[in-house]
Design an enzyme around this catalytic site. Structure first.
Site, PDB file in Angstrom:
ATOM      1  N   HIS A   8      -2.388  -0.938  -6.863  1.00  0.00           N
ATOM      2  CA  HIS A   8      -2.713   0.184  -7.246  1.00  0.00           C
ATOM      3  C   HIS A   8      -1.714   1.484  -8.520  1.00  0.00           C
ATOM      4  O   HIS A   8      -2.208   1.643  -9.394  1.00  0.00           O
ATOM      5  CB  HIS A   8      -2.707   1.332  -6.062  1.00  0.00           C
ATOM      6  CG  HIS A   8      -4.072   2.276  -5.860  1.00  0.00           C
ATOM      7  ND1 HIS A   8      -4.149   3.798  -4.354  1.00  0.00           N
ATOM      8  CD2 HIS A   8      -4.510   2.926  -6.949  1.00  0.00           C
ATOM      9  CE1 HIS A   8      -5.051   4.708  -5.420  1.00  0.00           C
ATOM     10  NE2 HIS A   8      -5.111   3.663  -6.856  1.00  0.00           N
ATOM     11  N   ARG A  13       0.904  -0.964  -0.259  1.00  0.00           N
ATOM     12  CA  ARG A  13       0.326   0.081   0.068  1.00  0.00           C
ATOM     13  C   ARG A  13       1.362   1.249  -0.174  1.00  0.00           C
ATOM     14  O   ARG A  13       0.262   2.465  -0.709  1.00  0.00           O
ATOM     15  CB  ARG A  13      -0.638   0.182   1.247  1.00  0.00           C
ATOM     16  CG  ARG A  13      -2.130  -0.663   0.971  1.00  0.00           C
ATOM     17  CD  ARG A  13      -3.114  -1.067   1.869  1.00  0.00           C
ATOM     18  NE  ARG A  13      -2.444  -1.853   3.506  1.00  0.00           N
ATOM     19  CZ  ARG A  13      -3.377  -2.159   4.415  1.00  0.00           C
ATOM     20  NH1 ARG A  13      -3.839  -1.566   4.309  1.00  0.00           N
ATOM     21  NH2 ARG A  13      -2.553  -2.676   4.946  1.00  0.00           N
ATOM     22  N   ARG A  32      -9.228  10.141   2.435  1.00  0.00           N
ATOM     23  CA  ARG A  32      -8.883   8.928   3.537  1.00  0.00           C
ATOM     24  C   ARG A  32      -8.246  10.427   4.260  1.00  0.00           C
ATOM     25  O   ARG A  32      -7.580  11.162   3.997  1.00  0.00           O
ATOM     26  CB  ARG A  32      -7.884   8.075   3.112  1.00  0.00           C
ATOM     27  CG  ARG A  32      -6.810   7.678   4.698  1.00  0.00           C
ATOM     28  CD  ARG A  32      -6.520   6.162   4.152  1.00  0.00           C
ATOM     29  NE  ARG A  32      -6.925   5.167   3.696  1.00  0.00           N
ATOM     30  CZ  ARG A  32      -7.502   4.190   4.890  1.00  0.00           C
ATOM     31  NH1 ARG A  32      -7.496   4.798   5.953  1.00  0.00           N
ATOM     32  NH2 ARG A  32      -8.100   2.641   4.895  1.00  0.00           N
ATOM     33  N   LYS A  74     -13.265   7.307  -1.221  1.00  0.00           N
ATOM     34  CA  LYS A  74     -13.053   7.418  -0.267  1.00  0.00           C
ATOM     35  C   LYS A  74     -12.704   8.734  -0.290  1.00  0.00           C
ATOM     36  O   LYS A  74     -10.922   8.174  -1.517  1.00  0.00           O
ATOM     37  CB  LYS A  74     -12.341   5.957  -0.228  1.00  0.00           C
ATOM     38  CG  LYS A  74     -11.937   5.997   1.393  1.00  0.00           C
ATOM     39  CD  LYS A  74     -11.508   4.829   2.175  1.00  0.00           C
ATOM     40  CE  LYS A  74     -10.439   3.629   1.080  1.00  0.00           C
ATOM     41  NZ  LYS A  74      -9.997   2.488   1.886  1.00  0.00           N
TER      42      LYS A  74
HETATM   43  C1  R5P Z   1      -7.702   0.567   0.558  1.00  0.00           C
HETATM   44  O1  R5P Z   1      -6.781   1.269   0.016  1.00  0.00           O
HETATM   45  C2  R5P Z   1      -7.258  -1.247   0.385  1.00  0.00           C
HETATM   46  O2  R5P Z   1      -8.365  -0.965  -0.712  1.00  0.00           O
HETATM   47  C3  R5P Z   1      -8.324  -1.105   1.631  1.00  0.00           C
HETATM   48  O3  R5P Z   1      -9.968  -0.572   1.617  1.00  0.00           O
HETATM   49  C4  R5P Z   1      -8.032  -0.649   2.992  1.00  0.00           C
HETATM   50  O4  R5P Z   1      -6.522  -1.264   3.005  1.00  0.00           O
HETATM   51  C5  R5P Z   1      -8.609  -1.169   3.998  1.00  0.00           C
HETATM   52  O5  R5P Z   1      -8.310  -0.457   5.373  1.00  0.00           O
HETATM   53  P1  R5P Z   1      -9.241  -0.210   6.653  1.00  0.00           P
HETATM   54  O6  R5P Z   1     -10.157  -1.836   6.949  1.00  0.00           O
HETATM   55  O7  R5P Z   1      -8.251   0.136   7.341  1.00  0.00           O
HETATM   56  O8  R5P Z   1     -10.483   0.130   6.441  1.00  0.00           O
END
Ligand code: R5P
Length: 302
Positions: A129, A94, A193, A191
């Site tokens: 990604h 990530r 963040r 989303k």
């Molecule tokens: C993010 O980029 C991933 O695809 C997931 O959405 C993310 O890792 C989920 O993380 P969490 O459960 O901490 O919200």
């Protein structure tokens, strides 16, 4: 060439399923921690001249990666042929860019480490990604097994009138494939963040989804804040309680409780990381990819 398979601590269930599917010898591993926390490893069977598959469960990579690298090294010293890695959950994907000056791009560093220790890699839906393919960070043959066929089969069997929903734009790649295979519609939320645990989700137009059961699909459930936020948003918009499907059940601390409190109808995951939510078996597809790696390397003479 004889094929042996060896489990690092925590990957025993997956290793057992793969050993049967690959008709591979189970090789024992003794492992414990010295009082100071360093790892002790002993390969308990003869691997001389064998190709060896190491299966690693990497939910806590910082604690688990040294043992994985030491085992690969020990297998080579003990006379193994090719040493491949099955890491159904591939960590450190990530941090795939330097977002702020000076940051370590750990996806690349981890790729270099693994590539220096193993001859090939098989994983399941890595978080691709900003890196579009594993070859951007791995210089060994690296296969990404898709979980979508197994997830679509689960949806088909278990959910009436499903619609597949991704909690963010990044999930569109999995969501679209699952929906296509399950023969239903899909959509994604947006989303934003604001921190490790602070996110904001924006709903798309949901009119076309009324009367359907939302099935949220994401690659990773870690803190579960993303999934729980999506469950709450969909519920508040009047849709039926969502079923949640995570490919990789990382499930940090109170993640399961958080999802339950948000109102998830059910929470399931693929068996890439052992967890009570494991309901979708992807080891058949992993075994096929392992066979393909062996055949490709034999053809190329490496
Ligand atoms: C993010 O980029 C991933 O695809 C997931 O959405 C993310 O890792 C989920 O993380 P969490 O459960 O901490 O919200």
């Amino acid at each position: 060439m004889t094929l042996s398979i060896i489990s690092l601590p925590g990957a025993e269930a997956c290793t057992g399923l793969l050993a049967r599917k690959l008709n591979a010898n189970r090789c024992g591993l003794e492992s414990r921690r010295f009082p100071d926390g360093e790892i002790y490893l002993r390969v308990a069977d003869d691997v001389r001249g064998h190709d060896v598959v190491v299966v690693a469960q990497l939910r806590e990579p910082d604690a688990q990666v040294p043992g994985m690298l030491f085992l690969a090294d020990a297998l080579r010293e003990l006379g193994a042929g090719r040493v491949g890695l099955v890491a159904p959950y591939l960590p450190y994907m990530r941090q795939d860019a330097r977002f702020r000056p000076g940051e370590a791009v750990t996806s690349r560093s981890f790729g270099k480490l693994v590539s220096s220790a193993f001859d090939w890699l098989v994983t399941v839906d890595p978080h691709l990604h900003r890196h579009k393919v594993l070859d951007e960070v791995y210089r060994i043959p690296a296969a990404a097994v898709p979980s979508a066929p197994a997830i679509a089969a689960w949806v088909h069997q278990r959910v009436a009138r499903p619609v597949i929903v991704g909690p963010d734009e990044e999930s569109r790649q999995w969501v679209a494939e699952v929906a296509d295979l399950a023969g239903c519609a899909h959509t994604v939320l947006r989303k934003l963040r604001h921190g490790d645990r602070e996110i904001e989700l924006v709903l798309p137009d949901l009119q076309a989804l009324e009367g359907h059961t939302p099935v949220l699909v994401d690659d990773i459930i870690s803190s579960a804040h993303t999934m729980a936020g999506a469950v709450r948003k969909l519920g508040a918009a009047g849709l039926a309680p969502a079923a949640c499907v995570g490919v990789h059940a990382v499930f940090a601390a109170d993640a399961a409780a958080l999802l339950q409190a948000a109102g998830a109808a059910t929470v399931v995951s693929c068996n890439t990381l052992p967890h009570p939510s494991n309901a979708i078996d992807v080891t058949g597809a992993i075994a096929e990819a392992v066979r393909a790696q062996g055949e490709a390397l034999s053809r190329s003479g490496s």
